[in-house]
Design a protein around this motif. Sequence first.
Motif, PDB file in Angstrom:
ATOM      1  N   LEU A  64      -7.071   0.041   4.845  1.00  0.00           N
ATOM      2  CA  LEU A  64      -6.144  -0.422   3.806  1.00  0.00           C
ATOM      3  C   LEU A  64      -4.701  -0.194   4.259  1.00  0.00           C
ATOM      4  O   LEU A  64      -3.847  -1.094   4.173  1.00  0.00           O
ATOM      5  CB  LEU A  64      -6.424   0.331   2.500  1.00  0.00           C
ATOM      6  CG  LEU A  64      -5.619  -0.086   1.268  1.00  0.00           C
ATOM      7  CD1 LEU A  64      -5.938  -1.532   0.881  1.00  0.00           C
ATOM      8  CD2 LEU A  64      -5.916   0.834   0.088  1.00  0.00           C
ATOM      9  N   TYR A  65      -4.430   1.009   4.740  1.00  0.00           N
ATOM     10  CA  TYR A  65      -3.069   1.338   5.172  1.00  0.00           C
ATOM     11  C   TYR A  65      -2.624   0.430   6.315  1.00  0.00           C
ATOM     12  O   TYR A  65      -1.527  -0.143   6.294  1.00  0.00           O
ATOM     13  CB  TYR A  65      -2.997   2.815   5.614  1.00  0.00           C
ATOM     14  CG  TYR A  65      -1.654   3.169   6.222  1.00  0.00           C
ATOM     15  CD1 TYR A  65      -0.565   3.465   5.408  1.00  0.00           C
ATOM     16  CD2 TYR A  65      -1.469   3.177   7.610  1.00  0.00           C
ATOM     17  CE1 TYR A  65       0.681   3.757   5.960  1.00  0.00           C
ATOM     18  CE2 TYR A  65      -0.235   3.471   8.170  1.00  0.00           C
ATOM     19  CZ  TYR A  65       0.838   3.759   7.340  1.00  0.00           C
ATOM     20  OH  TYR A  65       2.076   4.037   7.895  1.00  0.00           O
ATOM     21  N   ASN A  89       2.633  -4.348   3.999  1.00  0.00           N
ATOM     22  CA  ASN A  89       3.667  -3.314   3.999  1.00  0.00           C
ATOM     23  C   ASN A  89       3.077  -2.044   3.412  1.00  0.00           C
ATOM     24  O   ASN A  89       2.688  -2.019   2.242  1.00  0.00           O
ATOM     25  CB  ASN A  89       4.865  -3.750   3.148  1.00  0.00           C
ATOM     26  CG  ASN A  89       5.692  -4.809   3.836  1.00  0.00           C
ATOM     27  OD1 ASN A  89       5.775  -4.847   5.062  1.00  0.00           O
ATOM     28  ND2 ASN A  89       6.298  -5.685   3.063  1.00  0.00           N
ATOM     29  N   SER A  90       3.032  -0.992   4.207  1.00  0.00           N
ATOM     30  CA  SER A  90       2.475   0.285   3.744  1.00  0.00           C
ATOM     31  C   SER A  90       3.512   1.382   3.926  1.00  0.00           C
ATOM     32  O   SER A  90       4.164   1.460   4.967  1.00  0.00           O
ATOM     33  CB  SER A  90       1.224   0.650   4.534  1.00  0.00           C
ATOM     34  OG  SER A  90       0.243  -0.349   4.380  1.00  0.00           O
ATOM     35  N   ARG A 138       1.187  -0.967 -10.886  1.00  0.00           N
ATOM     36  CA  ARG A 138       0.700  -1.836 -11.973  1.00  0.00           C
ATOM     37  C   ARG A 138       0.864  -3.298 -11.600  1.00  0.00           C
ATOM     38  O   ARG A 138       0.121  -4.163 -12.068  1.00  0.00           O
ATOM     39  CB  ARG A 138       1.458  -1.535 -13.286  1.00  0.00           C
ATOM     40  CG  ARG A 138       1.115  -0.201 -13.908  1.00  0.00           C
ATOM     41  CD  ARG A 138       1.526  -0.141 -15.377  1.00  0.00           C
ATOM     42  NE  ARG A 138       2.939  -0.373 -15.597  1.00  0.00           N
ATOM     43  CZ  ARG A 138       3.901   0.534 -15.517  1.00  0.00           C
ATOM     44  NH1 ARG A 138       3.590   1.773 -15.232  1.00  0.00           N
ATOM     45  NH2 ARG A 138       5.162   0.215 -15.732  1.00  0.00           N
ATOM     46  N   ALA A 139       1.853  -3.559 -10.741  1.00  0.00           N
ATOM     47  CA  ALA A 139       2.068  -4.956 -10.317  1.00  0.00           C
ATOM     48  C   ALA A 139       1.146  -5.353  -9.175  1.00  0.00           C
ATOM     49  O   ALA A 139       1.212  -6.480  -8.689  1.00  0.00           O
ATOM     50  CB  ALA A 139       3.524  -5.157  -9.909  1.00  0.00           C
ATOM     51  N   GLY A 140       0.314  -4.419  -8.701  1.00  0.00           N
ATOM     52  CA  GLY A 140      -0.694  -4.835  -7.731  1.00  0.00           C
ATOM     53  C   GLY A 140      -0.766  -4.044  -6.442  1.00  0.00           C
ATOM     54  O   GLY A 140      -1.709  -4.232  -5.667  1.00  0.00           O
ATOM     55  N   ALA A 141       0.207  -3.172  -6.167  1.00  0.00           N
ATOM     56  CA  ALA A 141       0.118  -2.400  -4.920  1.00  0.00           C
ATOM     57  C   ALA A 141      -1.058  -1.434  -5.001  1.00  0.00           C
ATOM     58  O   ALA A 141      -1.446  -0.985  -6.077  1.00  0.00           O
ATOM     59  CB  ALA A 141       1.419  -1.634  -4.690  1.00  0.00           C
ATOM     60  N   LYS A 142      -1.618  -1.110  -3.861  1.00  0.00           N
ATOM     61  CA  LYS A 142      -2.768  -0.193  -3.794  1.00  0.00           C
ATOM     62  C   LYS A 142      -2.281   1.216  -3.484  1.00  0.00           C
ATOM     63  O   LYS A 142      -1.303   1.393  -2.753  1.00  0.00           O
ATOM     64  CB  LYS A 142      -3.740  -0.647  -2.696  1.00  0.00           C
ATOM     65  CG  LYS A 142      -4.371  -2.004  -2.984  1.00  0.00           C
ATOM     66  CD  LYS A 142      -5.525  -1.843  -3.965  1.00  0.00           C
ATOM     67  CE  LYS A 142      -6.239  -3.148  -4.236  1.00  0.00           C
ATOM     68  NZ  LYS A 142      -5.501  -4.046  -5.125  1.00  0.00           N
ATOM     69  N   VAL A 148       0.867  -1.177   0.000  1.00  0.00           N
ATOM     70  CA  VAL A 148       0.000   0.000   0.000  1.00  0.00           C
ATOM     71  C   VAL A 148       0.907   1.231   0.000  1.00  0.00           C
ATOM     72  O   VAL A 148       1.852   1.312   0.789  1.00  0.00           O
ATOM     73  CB  VAL A 148      -0.918   0.026   1.245  1.00  0.00           C
ATOM     74  CG1 VAL A 148      -1.786   1.284   1.246  1.00  0.00           C
ATOM     75  CG2 VAL A 148      -1.789  -1.227   1.288  1.00  0.00           C
ATOM     76  N   ILE A 149       0.604   2.162  -0.893  1.00  0.00           N
ATOM     77  CA  ILE A 149       1.416   3.379  -1.023  1.00  0.00           C
ATOM     78  C   ILE A 149       0.505   4.565  -0.758  1.00  0.00           C
ATOM     79  O   ILE A 149      -0.518   4.729  -1.433  1.00  0.00           O
ATOM     80  CB  ILE A 149       2.008   3.473  -2.445  1.00  0.00           C
ATOM     81  CG1 ILE A 149       2.889   2.250  -2.736  1.00  0.00           C
ATOM     82  CG2 ILE A 149       2.792   4.768  -2.615  1.00  0.00           C
ATOM     83  CD1 ILE A 149       3.188   2.051  -4.213  1.00  0.00           C
TER      84      ILE A 149
END
Length: 940
Positions: free
Chosen positions: A523-524, A529-530, A424-428, A400-401
């Motif tokens: 989500l965070y 890992n956020s 694009r690889a799946g992180a939110k 999560v970013i």
Amino acid sequence: MLSKSDQDLGTPARVADESVTLEVDGREVTVPRGTSLMRAAALADIAIPKLCATDSLEPFGSCRLCLVQIEGRNGYPASCTTPADSGMKVRTRSPMLDKLRRNVMELYLSDHPTDPATCSGNGTCELHAMAAAVGAGPVRYTIGRDHQAASRDDSNPYFSFDPARCIVCSRCVRACEEVQGTFALTIDGRGFDSVISAGQREPFFESECVSCGACVSACPTDALVEKSLVNKGAADRSVVTTCGYCGVGCSFKAEVRGDEVVRMLPNRDGMPNHGHSCVKGRFAWGYATHPDRVRTPLIRERITDEWRVASWDEALGYAARRFREIQAQHGRDSVGGITSSRCTNEEAYLVQKLVRAALGNNNVDTCARVCHSPTGYGLKTAFGTSAGTQDFDTVSSADVIMVIGANPTDGHPVFASIMKRRIRAGAKLIVADPRAIDLVRTPHVEAAFHLQLTPGTNVALINSLAHVVLSEGLADEKFVAERCFPSDYANWKNFILEGRNSPEALESVTGVAAEKVRAAARLYARGPNSVIYYGLGVTEHSQGTTMVLGMANLAMAAGMLGRDGVGVNPLRGQNNVQGSCDVGSFPHELPGYRHISDAAVRAQFGAAWNVELEPEPGLRIPNMFDAALDGSFLGLYIEGEDIAQSDPNTHHVTAALTAMKCVVVQDIFLNETARYAHVFLPGSSFLEKEGTFTNSERRISRVRKVMPPLAGKADWEITCALSNALGYPMEYSDPSEIWDEIARLTPIFAGASYEKLDRLGSLQWPCNEKAPDGTPVMHVGQFVHGMGKFVITEYVPTDERVSTRYPLILTTGRILSQYNVGTQTRRTANSMWHPEDRLEIHPHDAEERGIHDGHWVRVTSRAGEIALRALVTERMATGVVYTTFHHEASATNIVTTENSDWATNCPEYKVTAVQVMPATEPEERRIRHDLSMVALGAGK
Ligand code: SF4
Ligand code: SF4
Ligand code: SF4
Ligand code: FES
């Protein structure tokens, strides 16, 4: 001979737990599972011919030049797309393979200029190199249909696209997708009619292309080629150096012919950019030799006099004499200096040393005062170190970013590309910003949540996010118990859990729906890992420091610190914001963030510098202005900082400068501040510098001289000469000696040296006995000061309130093609993308006021008035307007107020109450700007 790191191994490296061992042309090689045969062969020093493959891109398998034979298998598979496997026996050469390759090459050459001498890339065309490698003979095909008459696209100011030289290998398309993440290019048509197209067959300049240059670097022919390379010819040497623009700190190879730069190529081995770049670093370096560069020192008695050319000795002697006269008349503390984040660590160190040792006070400050000073204060309080926690690459491990008050695609483009790849690889992605920045929705990237908060309510938002984490049992209590001060946590927890900090209670303050805040917080906190990235949209507020502490609280509560993929990370605006702060540019701190009141530290520096240091902190920049207007601060040495344009409330700043008796400006151009100067000392661009920059991730990188200083003296030499003229000897023969002195006196740099930087490429501080090769991730196991500190972050609304007279909130930011106040980028072709600053306004607000897109508007605040043209856009929320500040004619800081962060005086650029009304006269803006400058400058 290419060094190993310069070699293109054909396909990207793979990481795998398992290895495979195979034989290539009889040589045994072991590689991670998933590695291509092409790469395995290259690692065994066997080069397989290739055209469509390159190790910065995923293999595509279109050119068929890289065919191999595998024992026990039929056919001739492409080595770039075939994974290596245990026990394979691979042949890369045989009469049949040679013949097949020659045939393939012949087909390519039949539709390409065959004479390498006619290639515009000055010997960089891989097609001709490969033709020679496979032994291609004369083309036997009769000339039929070809693409040789296709017309060239020269619309981009920096590179051209010639379809006649294109082999449709798709490396450019893949570079735009995989490396840059813009998806501007496609292959249009099929078979023979296939053609590379920017957008819908638009010229590059009019397409979505952001001119990063990744496609140009990837192109194996000269179909995409830098115009500078074509015009200037091939380089005769290259110098590895560091970009002089933003805080990403990309590494470049400057290709040079004589003393002239031919092109800047992103360094394949460079950290943190891994061979990528943006339009500024890659192309916008022409300002360095712009005719406006000042090449001789200038002096004048009064700021209303004409400048007079002077020798270095005369100018430096004049400046020193006037400083000493001011001190004799008004006291030792009546003068000071300002360092710059555009300068090297060594240069900033010398300026603060000059102020403390030669002028004898602590009146030194830096432009970080107006950008990231709350970061230093907040992160030091919470974690013990005034710096971000991670390396940039950590984003590739994040799930999560959260991006708060930052616009990476414009401000930190290369990092944005790395981040977008991870998304694009799946992180939110969670974006907290008053504006719908590009990241909210861009090709193949869409934020899970856009928290479109009202400017000035960051602290309310972060408190409500933390409220959800605590009230819904999402806190990492084990992390907190082991790593943080328990009583501070208990106090903070009680505070955050109060009902007034719930998303529901704060919804009317932030403007963000409570349910959205709750979902984003969950989500965070759940990560696993956020990571948080933030920018000036956090710091440039009256509660900038509070917000930095709020983010630190949230990360500690969720246990998102001390490992890969997590952390709290400032995105620094300028190239050396981190470094200029590290080396003692603040009035209260000596290098390494050690307080000036600490007698032991003072004694250490005093002994090294042979002076007695003052224990009291000196003046901050805004205090210098106030003192100038009081008549007690009358001399200022400014290195590389345009305070008249970049500091808030321009009228106040220019009045203060006008009141001073001696202003010495050291810069590359006669900037706005130089209007108020008595001495101008011509400085150097980054291409003329030798030293180090430290980027946002604490990475120290070498800056190497590409060409000699145009005015004859390096900036560090100028500061030494001024110090000598003041009677305090400063003798260094090389910037490495200055660095060695910094490292000797500063524990976080103790293990860093030019020799180590040359060997490792770069390193992240702390670099000392415990971490001899540097520290990519901080606070692993424990915080720097042992325990993490929670601090109560009470939300206090800014004094800058909207009213019926000023009903809108103006907030400011940057755009990709321009850089800060535009001194550099406006002197390049980048201005083609952004020839003026515009006022972005929501259609509803525009309609209410009768404002039309492209029409002139007057922006009035409590501090002043400017005129801009309107850009009507739904990127803005209603009630909020936005502008950039890159053009001096916009004079945006005329309207910004003197409100500032409670802890650091960082100005509240991001919240100004304004009214916006249609303006009738387009010239009104410039006339007003010029009149105000004349009025303020006429005093002396
Ligand atoms: S422009 Fe260059 S990289 Fe793109 S397809 Fe053509 S030859 Fe390949
Ligand atoms: S310059 Fe960059 S953005 Fe433009 S087409 Fe090439 S890779 Fe894409
Ligand atoms: S991202 Fe920043 S450091 Fe990198 S090339 Fe662009 S301006 Fe330079
Ligand atoms: S390099 Fe393998 S198919 Fe082109």
